[in-house]
Scaffold this motif. Structure first.
Motif, PDB file in Angstrom:
ATOM      1  N   VAL A   1       0.856  -1.186   0.000  1.00  0.00           N
ATOM      2  CA  VAL A   1       0.000   0.000   0.000  1.00  0.00           C
ATOM      3  C   VAL A   1       0.891   1.235   0.000  1.00  0.00           C
ATOM      4  N   PRO A   2       0.828   2.059  -1.044  1.00  0.00           N
ATOM      5  CA  PRO A   2       1.681   3.259  -1.094  1.00  0.00           C
ATOM      6  C   PRO A   2       1.428   4.165   0.103  1.00  0.00           C
ATOM      7  N   GLY A   3       2.503   4.766   0.594  1.00  0.00           N
ATOM      8  CA  GLY A   3       2.351   5.697   1.708  1.00  0.00           C
ATOM      9  C   GLY A   3       1.894   5.047   2.983  1.00  0.00           C
ATOM     10  N   SER A   4       2.269   3.761   3.202  1.00  0.00           N
ATOM     11  CA  SER A   4       1.878   3.090   4.436  1.00  0.00           C
ATOM     12  C   SER A   4       2.267   3.926   5.642  1.00  0.00           C
ATOM     13  N   GLY A   5       1.633   3.607   6.755  1.00  0.00           N
ATOM     14  CA  GLY A   5       1.772   4.435   7.936  1.00  0.00           C
ATOM     15  C   GLY A   5       3.156   4.417   8.561  1.00  0.00           C
ATOM     16  N   THR A   6       3.309   5.217   9.585  1.00  0.00           N
ATOM     17  CA  THR A   6       4.586   5.360  10.267  1.00  0.00           C
ATOM     18  C   THR A   6       4.871   4.194  11.202  1.00  0.00           C
ATOM     19  N   VAL A   7       3.853   3.452  11.588  1.00  0.00           N
ATOM     20  CA  VAL A   7       4.002   2.370  12.558  1.00  0.00           C
ATOM     21  C   VAL A   7       4.116   1.014  11.869  1.00  0.00           C
ATOM     22  N   ASN A   8       3.430   0.822  10.748  1.00  0.00           N
ATOM     23  CA  ASN A   8       3.403  -0.464  10.074  1.00  0.00           C
ATOM     24  C   ASN A   8       3.685  -0.324   8.582  1.00  0.00           C
ATOM     25  N   ARG A   9       4.306  -1.367   8.003  1.00  0.00           N
ATOM     26  CA  ARG A   9       4.279  -1.553   6.552  1.00  0.00           C
ATOM     27  C   ARG A   9       2.998  -2.323   6.238  1.00  0.00           C
ATOM     28  N   ILE A  10       2.309  -1.905   5.209  1.00  0.00           N
ATOM     29  CA  ILE A  10       0.989  -2.457   4.935  1.00  0.00           C
ATOM     30  C   ILE A  10       0.955  -3.057   3.535  1.00  0.00           C
ATOM     31  N   PHE A  11       0.418  -4.280   3.446  1.00  0.00           N
ATOM     32  CA  PHE A  11       0.256  -4.972   2.176  1.00  0.00           C
ATOM     33  C   PHE A  11      -1.207  -5.367   2.024  1.00  0.00           C
ATOM     34  N   ARG A  12      -1.780  -5.040   0.898  1.00  0.00           N
ATOM     35  CA  ARG A  12      -3.146  -5.460   0.638  1.00  0.00           C
ATOM     36  C   ARG A  12      -3.142  -6.903   0.140  1.00  0.00           C
TER      37      ARG A  12
END
Length: 302
Positions: A32-43
């Motif tokens: 997910v582009p621009g994932s948050g500061t706490v987690n890397r996010i994958f759809r």
């Protein structure tokens, strides 16, 4: 994003997800582009996301987060993620991680909806709904924002020292001195605790935008009842801020403490993410602009 964050590439993420949740192994995995500061996010496919903590977490941490997510989703008037499952740390990734449901919507832009009274009323309704949740004897856990404003003096001193090229530091520091001792307006209330624009999902354009989802409810818990008012300063110019204030019936002290929490958060965003996440730094600067040009707050300094 952070100096000591964990490394993770797409192939490792895919292997971990397929190993822990074999039923998801054939789904398309997309960062997910621009994932948050706490987690890397994958759809994962169309309806799930994997969240890999950048700084590490334990299974116990993520179980607590999952319980908070469930409680938040149960009381939120708009959609919110639900937990799907937790993956344990592995040799190639020394942190627990989680899978949650995906919520559709566009992250709220910190300037595009500045005049949206409708969105301000939606946010007020969200905050009121969260505050109605039973505390069940719980108290503020002492983590992050939501306790005593003055506990953040050292952090603000560092922020001011690093931000002279980005904001009007003398005025910002003077405003903090005026706000930091304002007493709490009442007992703690249940709070999302991070109502930034990137955690708020909207549909529609301009004044027709509606709140349709809220992300990152894993911190849902007791805090200063003014804390969620940071959303007013992150998103809205003065007229729409008034709509939100009226919607939650915030009296003067509560409103000023909300401004103080917004200042505390924005000053950190301004410099910490200047080079690693320009969008977050820009959010911090736009929030500081609203705080430093607000008529009522300016009256405290004149």
């Amino acid at each position: 994003m952070h100096e000591d964050e964990l490394a993770l590439d797409d192939a490792v993420a895919a292997r971990l997800i397929a190993g822990r949740f074999p039923e998801l192994g054939d789904r398309e995995l997309r960062p997910v582009p621009g994932s948050g500061t706490v987690n890397r996010i994958f759809r994962i496919g169309e309806d799930l996301v994997a969240r890999f903590p950048r700084l590490g977490a334990t299974v116990a941490d993520l179980r607590r987060e999952a319980a908070a997510l469930d409680e938040f989703a149960a009381v939120s008037p708009v959609a919110a993620p639900r937990p799907y499952g937790i993956g344990a740390a592995a040799p190639d990734h020394p942190s627990a991680w989680s899978v949650q449901t995906w919520v559709e919507g566009d992250p709220a832009d910190p300037t595009r909806f500045a005049d949206s009274a409708r969105l301000a009323r939606d946010l007020a309704a969200l905050i009121v709904a969260l505050r109605r949740t039973d505390l069940r004897g719980r108290v503020f856990d002492g983590q992050g924002r939501g306790g005593e404003l003055s506990d953040h003096d050292d952090w603000l001193t560092e922020c001011f020292a690093r931000s002279g090229h980005l904001v009007d530091v003398p005025r910002a520091a003077a405003l903090w001195q005026e706000l930091r001792t304002i007493p709490a307006a009442g007992p703690p209330a249940m709070s999302h605790r991070d109502l930034t624009p990137f955690n708020l999902l909207v549909q529609g354009l301009g004044n027709d935008a509606r709140l349709v989802g809220v992300l990152d409810g894993g911190g849902f818990g007791p805090a200063d009842r003014a804390l969620d008012l940071v959303a007013a300063w992150h998103l809205f110019d003065a007229p729409a801020r008034r709509q939100l204030r009226d919607g939650v019936a915030a009296e003067d002290g509560e409103w000023l403490r909300g401004a103080a929490w917004a200042l505390q958060q924005a000053m950190g965003l301004v410099w910490y993410y200047e080079h690693t996440s320009p969008d977050l730094s820009t959010l911090g600067r736009s929030t500081m602009r609203r705080l430093l040009t607000d008529v009522d707050l300016s009256a405290l300094l004149d």
